[in-house]
Write an enzyme that holds these catalytic residues in place. Structure first.
Site, short mmCIF file in Angstrom:
data_model
loop_
_atom_site.label_atom_id
_atom_site.label_comp_id
_atom_site.label_asym_id
_atom_site.label_seq_id
_atom_site.Cartn_x
_atom_site.Cartn_y
_atom_site.Cartn_z
N HIS A 281 0.96 -1.31 0.05
CA HIS A 281 0.24 -0.14 0.38
C HIS A 281 1.01 1.19 -0.54
CE1 HIS A 281 -3.28 -2.44 0.85
NE2 HIS A 281 -4.05 -2.17 -0.22
N ARG B 113 -15.31 3.34 -0.35
CA ARG B 113 -15.35 1.61 -0.43
C ARG B 113 -15.06 1.41 1.33
NH1 ARG B 113 -9.71 -1.78 -1.74
NH2 ARG B 113 -9.00 -0.44 -0.52
N CYS C 213 -10.88 -0.59 -10.21
CA CYS C 213 -9.91 0.09 -9.83
C CYS C 213 -8.28 0.10 -8.86
CB CYS C 213 -10.69 0.24 -8.45
SG CYS C 213 -11.34 -1.14 -7.13
C1 PEP Z 1 -6.94 -4.24 -5.69
O1 PEP Z 1 -6.96 -5.00 -4.69
O2 PEP Z 1 -6.53 -3.69 -7.12
C2 PEP Z 1 -7.64 -2.44 -4.49
C3 PEP Z 1 -8.25 -1.49 -5.52
O3 PEP Z 1 -7.46 -2.78 -3.77
P1 PEP Z 1 -6.52 -1.83 -2.24
O4 PEP Z 1 -5.45 -1.80 -3.13
O5 PEP Z 1 -6.40 -1.40 -1.50
O6 PEP Z 1 -6.70 -3.41 -1.68
MG MG Z 2 -7.90 -4.93 -2.94
#
Ligand code: PEP
Ligand code: MG
Length: 758
Positions: free
Chosen positions: A364, A507, A676
């Site tokens: 992240h 979300r 996304c």
């Molecule tokens: C994903 O998993 O592609 C997503 C958009 O969520 P995150 O990256 O926050 O897990």
């Molecule tokens: Mg995700």
């Protein structure tokens, strides 16, 4: 055997430099295997030759002098075959090569094992004996085990040596490269600032200082403060201890005297090292010394020294907290493990790139770096982090590489990329007001992913048409407790107002995996397969209900809210969540707040959901693919682990088939499908997704203009042709290079990874 192994690895780990580490290895292996010779040959990557670097048993004058071609002799054979070679009569082997200076003609039996780190042969570890016999299975297994365990230590010591200016052959170091994983695209040339966890002596980096007297004053103040602390403890316990036990405190205090620790630290500071680094070196030296003593009483003293070191460090760091750190204008922030909170420490205009020893391209923090438009390199596991502070380096976020000791040529190459990127960014500004329409007239909705407030400003500037993913965990992560309903409402209201009338997809809380809340720790063996996302919030409806209530109340009068559920792996999770959302909706309306029921959607990011898209779509208003997680779960590759980062392919044929199926199934039941994950913000990925029919692509604001520029210059027909070809390919690398080739063909070479021509 395990104990012997453990103690060798421990000792070698503590060795101050490569040569001492190698000498220790040969001595200990020689001793524990009771062989007559143990030697280490390291492979010099420049000359492709093996060099005898350490030996116990061979003529010491040969060390550093004996060199063999990379496939020459028995050592070369071990390296080429990458497996052990066990011979009872080595001189009789056709590949045997005789070096008179070593005096090895006396030794008949030979066992060599390769030293391999990250698939690369670093060298060969050899034991030899006079008697003609095969080494037995146990001996072979021991040598293989020790070599496998020590490979990383050797790689690390090599890197530490080279960073101080010389490689192990004694050549001046130039353009030293540390391989990591691409985190966020872009390139920066800048000065390292190492962030290290406080209260950990081993994590302290080297730092040069100007004002030696001031540093000594600070050190003395810290030592005096520790003396006071210890005396205080002694006084408090005086009534409970006998005089001889009381005397232990004096022994303890004695260690801090000028004749011991303090004097040595002061000498190091006078050489230009800052107090924390000097303290680290001296304490580590004492600890090594005491741990090497067999007398149990003296051995125990290493614990006291460590404790004293930590205490002095705590006072030094306490003083430092009160001083404001001055960051260079072109800071490249480096840390063992970068966290989102560290990013806020450096003023944005001074921060040029991020580098993390741990983590991977889809951690992240890397996503955050992309959102902030900062080049980022992750997983640079062999980088000697504590030697980098203040050094000028290049961070290449495209190829996941760090360079130090820059030659004028390399510096010129990267400086020209930095200049080129600035020019591209200026060119893209003109696109802001133009719609994202392909050459043949298909409109593709380009939305943004947000979380930080800076994202909002940037997204509005780039002409985003909506928010496809607002990561609500970001406000949760920067707090030291769960935010209250009102705090959440205010925060969500800011987002909804900033984008109104465009839709904002919020979300529900997606914690777990690599997103931890300090005040709600989740300790699990397998966090990405554990208690994550919707699983946590359905188990804690009090968190879910408050969050949904805050979202609904925030949308009053705006009605541009969409709610999205993360980590859905079955239908009952969807139904339970919908049930809770309806309940809150009715309660909020009963309170007299006039809000509309927001559209509710589901993230498709767990493989099971791919096969239930239709059933999910029957229950909700939209779906959005979380390709970051979908890729990690489909390929069984932890998105956070640099060891397997080379297996994480968003363009893996299986992932492409899944993405295509999801889009077709959603459309077959008349539902909108978006994406996304990071793939949407990759210009090549955006072309494929357009061809697959995705209605909305949601990405970070920095990538949006690039994607818009590429999509405006292609037709859907062209993209569909390309997709047909790609879907027939069976290797992710071929898919990736075909895509890059196609981008070059349409004039977008600048969006492919920069390659240096040697
Ligand atoms: C994903 O998993 O592609 C997503 C958009 O969520 P995150 O990256 O926050 O897990
Ligand atoms: Mg995700």
């Amino acid at each position: 055997m395990l104990n012997v192994l453990r103690s060798i690895v421990q000792e070698v780990n503590a060795a101050p430099d490569l040569n001492s580490a190698l000498t220790l290895i040969v001595e200990r292996v020689h001793q524990s295997m009771d062989t007559e010779v143990c030697s280490i040959y390291l492979l010099d990557p420049e000359s492709h030759q093996y060099i005898l670097m350490a030996s116990k048993g061979l003529n010491p004058d040969a060390i550093g002098k004996v060199r063999l071609g990379h496939s020459e002799g028995l050592v070369g054979l071990v390296g080429v075959r990458e497996e052990p070679l066990n011979l009872h009569n080595a001189p009789a082997h056709p590949r045997y090569r005789y070096f008179p200076e070593t005096g090895e003609e006396r030794y008949k039996s030979f066992l060599g094992v390769p030293i391999i780190h990250h698939r690369k042969v670093l060298g060969v570890l050899v034991v030899q004996q006079r008697a003609s016999r095969l080494f037995d299975e146990g001996e072979e297994a021991f040598l293989v085990t020790i070599s496998a365990q020590l490979a990383a230590v050797i790689a690390h010591s090599e890197a530490t040596g080279i960073i101080s200016g010389m490689d192990f052959t004694g050549q001046a170091a130039k353009d030293i490269c540390f391989k990591g994983v691409a985190g966020a695209p872009g390139v920066a040339v800048g000065e390292c600032v190492v962030f290290f966890p406080h209260a950990d002596l081993n994590a302290v980096p080297d730092k040069k200082i100007q004002d030696i007297d001031e540093e000594i004053t600070q050190f003395e103040a810290a030592v005096n403060a520790v003396r006071e602390d210890i005396r205080g403890v002694g006084d408090r316990l005086a009534s409970q201890l006998r005089p001889e036990e009381q005397a232990l405190f004096d022994v303890y205090l004695g260690m801090l005297d000028d004749t011991a620790l303090s004097g040595e630290v002061r000498t190091q500071i006078r050489k230009g090292q800052w107090a924390q680094g000097a303290l680290r070196d001296v304490v580590q030296e004492y600890v090594r010394h005491f741990e090497g003593i067999s007398d149990p009483y003296l051995k125990e003293r290493s614990v006291d020294i460590k404790d004293l070191g930590q205490r002095v460090l705590a006072h030094l760091q306490q003083n430092q907290v009160n001083e404001k750190q001055d960051y260079p204008d072109n800071t490249i922030l480096i840390s063992e493990e970068l966290t989102p909170s560290m990013l806020g420490e450096v003023p944005r205009e001074k921060l040029k790139a991020l580098v993390s020893v741990l983590g991977s391209g889809n951690s992240h923090v890397a996503i955050l770096a992309r959102a902030m438009g900062l080049p980022c390199v992750m997983g640079v596991v062999d980088m000697p982090i504590n030697k980098l502070d203040g050094r000028r380096i290049v961070a290449d976020g495209y190829n996941g590489e760090i360079y130090s000791h820059l030659s004028p040529e390399l510096l010129g190459f990267y400086s020209s990329i930095v200049a080129e990127e600035e020019q591209i960014a200026r060119g893209l500004e003109e696109l802001r007001e133009l719609p994202c329409v392909t050459k043949d007239g298909r409109h593709i909705a380009l939305w943004v992913n947000t979380g930080l407030m800076t994202d909002v400003m940037r997204s509005l500037n780039q002409g985003a048409e909506g928010v496809g993913l607002y990561r609500t965990e970001v406000p949760f992560m920067i707090n030291d407790r769960f935010p209250s309903e009102i705090e959440q409402r205010d925060c969500y209201r800011e987002q909804l107002e900033a984008f109104s009338p465009s839709l904002v997809t919020m979300r529900t809380l997606d914690i777990g995996g690599d997103k931890a809340l300090t005040y709600f720790p989740i300790n699990e063996e397998n966090p990405f397969l554990g208690w994550r996302g919707i699983r946590v919030t359905l188990d804690h409806p009090e968190i879910f209900l408050v969050q949904v209530r805050a979202m609904l109340k925030a949308s009053e009068g705006l009605d541009n809210l969409r709610i999205m559920l993360p980590m859905i792996s079955n239908i009952s999770e969807v139904e339970e969540s919908l049930h809770l959302i309806y309940r809150v909706y009715h309660e909020v309306r009963e309170e007299g707040i006039d809000v509309k029921m927001p559209p509710v959607g589901v993230m498709i990011e767990v493989p099971s959901a791919i096969f239930q898209v239709r059933e999910i779509c029957e229950r909700v208003d939209f779906i959005s693919v979380g390709s970051n997680d979908l890729t990690q779960y489909m390929l069984a590759v932890d998105r956070n682990n640099p060891r397997v980062a080379s297996l994480y392919h968003s363009f893996h044929p299986a992932v492409l088939q899944a993405l295509y199926k999801i889009a077709c199934d959603a459309h077959s039941v008349g539902k909108q499908v978006g994406i996304c994950g990071e793939m949407a913000g990759d210009p090549g990925g955006a072309i494929i997704l357009t061809a697959m029919g995705y209605d909305t692509l949601s990405m970070n604001a920095v990538n949006l203009p690039r994607v818009k520029s590429v999509l405006r210059s292609v037709s859907v027909d062209w993209a569909e042709d390309l997709l047909r070809k790609l879907l027939c390919m069976d290797s992710p690398e071929v898919v990736r290079s075909t895509l890059e080739f196609s981008l070059k063909e349409i004039g977008y070479e600048q969006y492919t990874r920069p390659q240096r021509k040697n």
